[in-house]
Write a protein that holds these residues in place. Sequence first.
Motif, PDB file in Angstrom:
ATOM      1  N   PRO A  78      -2.735  -1.337  12.789  1.00 59.97           N
ATOM      2  CA  PRO A  78      -3.346   0.014  13.056  1.00 59.97           C
ATOM      3  C   PRO A  78      -3.400   0.304  14.716  1.00 59.97           C
ATOM      4  N   ALA A  79      -4.197  -0.691  15.464  1.00 57.86           N
ATOM      5  CA  ALA A  79      -4.480  -0.459  16.819  1.00 57.86           C
ATOM      6  C   ALA A  79      -3.293  -0.432  17.602  1.00 57.86           C
ATOM      7  N   LEU A  80      -2.300  -0.672  17.195  1.00 57.65           N
ATOM      8  CA  LEU A  80      -1.033  -0.545  18.074  1.00 57.65           C
ATOM      9  C   LEU A  80      -0.193   0.612  17.779  1.00 57.65           C
ATOM     10  N   CYS A  81      -0.546   1.173  16.607  1.00 61.12           N
ATOM     11  CA  CYS A  81       0.321   2.428  16.121  1.00 61.12           C
ATOM     12  C   CYS A  81      -0.064   3.635  16.761  1.00 61.12           C
ATOM     13  N   ASP A  82       1.165   4.341  16.976  1.00 63.92           N
ATOM     14  CA  ASP A  82       1.106   5.812  17.528  1.00 63.92           C
ATOM     15  C   ASP A  82       0.972   6.733  16.142  1.00 63.92           C
ATOM     16  N   PHE A  83       1.489   6.208  15.131  1.00 68.75           N
ATOM     17  CA  PHE A  83       1.377   7.018  13.822  1.00 68.75           C
ATOM     18  C   PHE A  83       1.421   5.956  12.671  1.00 68.75           C
ATOM     19  N   THR A  84       0.639   6.271  11.749  1.00 64.50           N
ATOM     20  CA  THR A  84       0.859   5.395  10.419  1.00 64.50           C
ATOM     21  C   THR A  84       1.294   6.134   9.401  1.00 64.50           C
ATOM     22  N   VAL A  85       1.775   5.388   8.258  1.00 64.42           N
ATOM     23  CA  VAL A  85       2.688   5.872   7.217  1.00 64.42           C
ATOM     24  C   VAL A  85       1.839   6.268   5.962  1.00 64.42           C
ATOM     25  N   PRO A  86       1.661   7.284   5.478  1.00 65.22           N
ATOM     26  CA  PRO A  86       0.777   7.662   4.304  1.00 65.22           C
ATOM     27  C   PRO A  86       1.264   6.973   3.120  1.00 65.22           C
ATOM     28  N   ALA A  87       0.425   6.890   1.971  1.00 66.49           N
ATOM     29  CA  ALA A  87       0.868   6.848   0.533  1.00 66.49           C
ATOM     30  C   ALA A  87       1.501   8.202   0.182  1.00 66.49           C
ATOM     31  N   ILE A  88       2.625   8.185  -0.603  1.00 65.70           N
ATOM     32  CA  ILE A  88       3.147   9.569  -0.861  1.00 65.70           C
ATOM     33  C   ILE A  88       3.295   9.730  -2.374  1.00 65.70           C
ATOM     34  N   ILE A  95       5.580  17.632  -1.193  1.00 64.77           N
ATOM     35  CA  ILE A  95       5.158  16.034  -0.741  1.00 64.77           C
ATOM     36  C   ILE A  95       3.612  16.036  -0.297  1.00 64.77           C
ATOM     37  N   VAL A  96       2.973  15.187  -0.983  1.00 72.97           N
ATOM     38  CA  VAL A  96       1.426  14.928  -0.791  1.00 72.97           C
ATOM     39  C   VAL A  96       1.580  13.691   0.011  1.00 72.97           C
ATOM     40  N   ALA A  97       0.987  13.617   1.073  1.00 78.23           N
ATOM     41  CA  ALA A  97       0.413  12.588   1.805  1.00 78.23           C
ATOM     42  C   ALA A  97      -0.701  12.123   1.885  1.00 78.23           C
ATOM     43  N   ILE A  98      -1.303  10.819   1.690  1.00 83.63           N
ATOM     44  CA  ILE A  98      -2.502  10.292   1.618  1.00 83.63           C
ATOM     45  C   ILE A  98      -2.697   9.073   2.716  1.00 83.63           C
ATOM     46  N   GLY A  99      -3.412   9.497   4.011  1.00 84.40           N
ATOM     47  CA  GLY A  99      -3.560   8.688   5.025  1.00 84.40           C
ATOM     48  C   GLY A  99      -5.154   8.186   4.917  1.00 84.40           C
ATOM     49  N   THR A 100      -5.300   6.846   5.601  1.00 86.48           N
ATOM     50  CA  THR A 100      -6.793   6.592   6.089  1.00 86.48           C
ATOM     51  C   THR A 100      -6.599   6.047   7.295  1.00 86.48           C
ATOM     52  N   GLY A 101      -5.632   6.500   8.287  1.00 88.95           N
ATOM     53  CA  GLY A 101      -5.797   6.256   9.687  1.00 88.95           C
ATOM     54  C   GLY A 101      -5.866   4.623   9.749  1.00 88.95           C
ATOM     55  N   ALA A 103      -7.097   2.271   7.851  1.00 91.77           N
ATOM     56  CA  ALA A 103      -8.368   1.707   7.252  1.00 91.77           C
ATOM     57  C   ALA A 103      -8.082   0.988   6.208  1.00 91.77           C
ATOM     58  N   SER A 104      -7.329   1.621   5.241  1.00 98.23           N
ATOM     59  CA  SER A 104      -7.239   0.588   3.981  1.00 98.23           C
ATOM     60  C   SER A 104      -5.977   1.388   3.187  1.00 98.23           C
ATOM     61  N   ALA A 105      -4.740   0.477   3.264  1.00 93.62           N
ATOM     62  CA  ALA A 105      -3.737   0.812   2.559  1.00 93.62           C
ATOM     63  C   ALA A 105      -4.085   0.862   0.997  1.00 93.62           C
ATOM     64  N   SER A 106      -4.902  -0.158   0.560  1.00 89.71           N
ATOM     65  CA  SER A 106      -5.255  -0.110  -0.915  1.00 89.71           C
ATOM     66  C   SER A 106      -5.926   1.034  -1.275  1.00 89.71           C
ATOM     67  N   LEU A 107      -6.665   1.656  -0.546  1.00 93.07           N
ATOM     68  CA  LEU A 107      -7.353   2.968  -0.915  1.00 93.07           C
ATOM     69  C   LEU A 107      -6.180   4.243  -0.854  1.00 93.07           C
ATOM     70  N   ALA A 108      -5.378   4.308  -0.068  1.00 99.87           N
ATOM     71  CA  ALA A 108      -4.575   5.342  -0.022  1.00 99.87           C
ATOM     72  C   ALA A 108      -3.659   5.080  -1.379  1.00 99.87           C
ATOM     73  N   LYS A 109      -3.220   3.769  -1.710  1.00102.92           N
ATOM     74  CA  LYS A 109      -2.518   3.618  -2.879  1.00102.92           C
ATOM     75  C   LYS A 109      -3.239   3.814  -4.110  1.00102.92           C
ATOM     76  N   VAL A 110      -4.470   3.558  -4.156  1.00104.97           N
ATOM     77  CA  VAL A 110      -5.258   3.977  -5.401  1.00104.97           C
ATOM     78  C   VAL A 110      -5.399   5.654  -5.629  1.00104.97           C
ATOM     79  N   LEU A 111      -5.463   6.271  -4.246  1.00102.22           N
ATOM     80  CA  LEU A 111      -5.636   7.868  -4.472  1.00102.22           C
ATOM     81  C   LEU A 111      -4.399   8.141  -4.752  1.00102.22           C
ATOM     82  N   ARG A 112      -3.076   7.745  -4.227  1.00102.97           N
ATOM     83  CA  ARG A 112      -2.001   8.326  -4.659  1.00102.97           C
ATOM     84  C   ARG A 112      -1.665   8.143  -6.034  1.00102.97           C
ATOM     85  N   ALA A 113      -2.082   7.030  -6.925  1.00103.15           N
ATOM     86  CA  ALA A 113      -1.777   6.856  -8.270  1.00103.15           C
ATOM     87  C   ALA A 113      -2.516   7.872  -8.933  1.00103.15           C
TER      88      ALA A 113
END
Length: 247
Positions: A78-88, A95-101, A103-113
């Motif tokens: 993430p430190a090298l990213c200009d943008f991150t890809v949310p859980a969708i 379209i609902v996008a959940i991002g954590t900047g 910080a945690s792809a797993s948290l975004a995945k749980v929220l998406r579910a």
Amino acid sequence: MDSLPIFVRLSGQPVLLIGGGPAADAKARLIEGAGGVIVREPAMARIAFVALDDADAAAAIAARLKADGCLVNVVDKPALCDFTVPAIVDRSPVIVAIGTGGASASLAKVLRARLEALLPATLGDLARRVFAARGEVAARHPTVDARRRFWDAAMAPGAPLDPFGEAGDIPFDGVRAADSLTEIALASADPDDLTIRQLRALGTADLIVHPAGVAPAILDRARRDADRVVGDALPDPLPSGRVVWLR
């Protein structure tokens, strides 16, 4: 917010993908699902995904692409990213996008579910019907404020277009939201202490009256286009519409 969430139209646009393996395959599915055209050379691409296991190589390629004007996502860095890809959550065109900047792809995945289970499959159909009706609604409700009030009332809980209900016909002549005053005695600066009813009132209010010391996190739960008055007393006379008084 640490990042500005935006939706980018990729249909027919070249998107650079560098790397291979499962991570690159996942990005390829994402790009193609959004209508993008995967390219392997930087020419003409404005967006790039880098999926390399070699951290130094990924950093070097990302730096070069950024210098050429590309917006870059580097998988798992993430430190090298200009943008991150949310859980969708996809209820196209909703379209609902959940991002954590990053910080945690797993948290975004749980929220998406959780949201997948909550959001009706009919949301996309409702959105298409609303889009098709915009011209007639504009003709009958010619001002921006009148249209906003129309749609807010039509989609309110229990109203004909309630997104969580069984949507009926579009009420072109209007379903007027009743004038209301909701007083909220704040127990803390934490918005999680608000009840669901209080959050709903904040999210639909036309006017919010609040003292100067109210926590920004509380006000962030309100509509961004709601009028706001700083003070310890209600205006006199009270305007029409839905008013929330924070104390």
